[in-house]
Design a protein around this motif. Structure first.
Motif: not given
Ligand SMILES: [Zn+2]
Ligand SMILES: [Zn+2]
Length: 255
Positions: A51-55, A79-81
């Motif tokens: 979940s830390r990955i946004n780019h 994972l419910g992002r």
């Protein structure tokens, strides 16, 4: 900044040899660069929270640099992002991913934002108060970009990712004085003709770019599977540029 190598080998994935993917960690950011097959497993091994990955920045559309992307996008959904995921990559990447999702009648429950690239000149992709990201146009068999990450503010740090590419002095100005340079070094010097033919680089060429750009450290990678041992890569690079280092899957560089 911290660079986490998830995979640093070329062509086909093998046991303990993963294809290209990296995480550049800087303050709140976990920037992903390329996403070869097996990247999810490597993220797990490196204990990086998905979940830390946004780019995600994709250099080019050869399989060893993005065949892990559809799997990662699907896992984010499982994972419910909810947060947006930004994907930067060559023109055509959106169609590939969307058609894969459509074919399996699946969709993401989070916004998937594509920025498709086609410029042959360096352009800014992302900027906030702490960091900026721009492209480094590379010279490979298909349209390819490297990426330059630079901190904004007092404590200046920079990272340049340049793979895949043949020897090209046009990138020197862009990457000058970079703290860490990761450069294509697929081949040893003995195979320089093959490097030219396949538009990749040798150790000596990577080290020459590092030296001419006066970077602080060079990290070698994208090794061809034709060689058994990596020490020769390091020896050759060090003969030109002493601050050369080998990348290894799951190795970390703090700078
Ligand atoms: Zn490659
Ligand atoms: Zn390639």
């Amino acid at each position: 900044m911290e660079l986490i190598i998830l995979g640093c080998h070329s062509a086909t994935p093998r046991e303990n040899h993963h294809t290209t993917s990296q995480i550049l960690l800087f303050k709140k950011h976990y920037f992903m660069i390329d996403c070869g097959e097996g990247t999810q497993i490597q993220l797990r091994k490196a204990k990086i929270n998905f979940s830390r990955i946004n780019h995600i920045f994709i250099s080019h559309l050869h399989g060893d640099h993005f065949y892990g992307l559809i799997g990662l996008i699907s896992s984010f959904r499982l994972l419910g992002r909810k947060k947006s995921l930004h994907i930067f990559g060559p023109k055509g990447i959106k169609k590939i991913i969307i058609s894969q999702l459509k074919a399996s009648s699946s969709w993401t429950n989070y916004p998937l934002i594509f920025s498709e690239l086609s410029s042959l000149k360096s352009e800014i992709l992302y900027e906030d108060e702490i960091v900026s990201v721009k492209t480094i146009p590379l010279n490979h068999r298909i349209y390819t970009n490297g990426f330059l990450f630079k901190s904004n503010g007092k404590e200046e740090k920079s990272y340049a990712f340049c793979s895949d590419t043949m020897y090209d002095e046009n990138i020197i100005e862009l990457i000058k004085y970079t703290d860490l340079l990761y450069h294509d070094s697929t081949f040893l010097d003995v195979d320089k003709d093959l490097a030219k033919k396949t538009k990749h680089s040798t150790t000596i060429q990577a080290a020459t770019i590092a030296q001419k750009a006066r970077v602080k450290k060079l990290v070698l990678g994208h090794y061809s599977s034709r060689y058994n041992k990596k020490m020769k890569f390091l020896e050759e690079a060090k003969s030109v540029f002493s601050d050369s280092y080998l990348s290894e899957d799951l190795k970390r560089f703090l700078f």
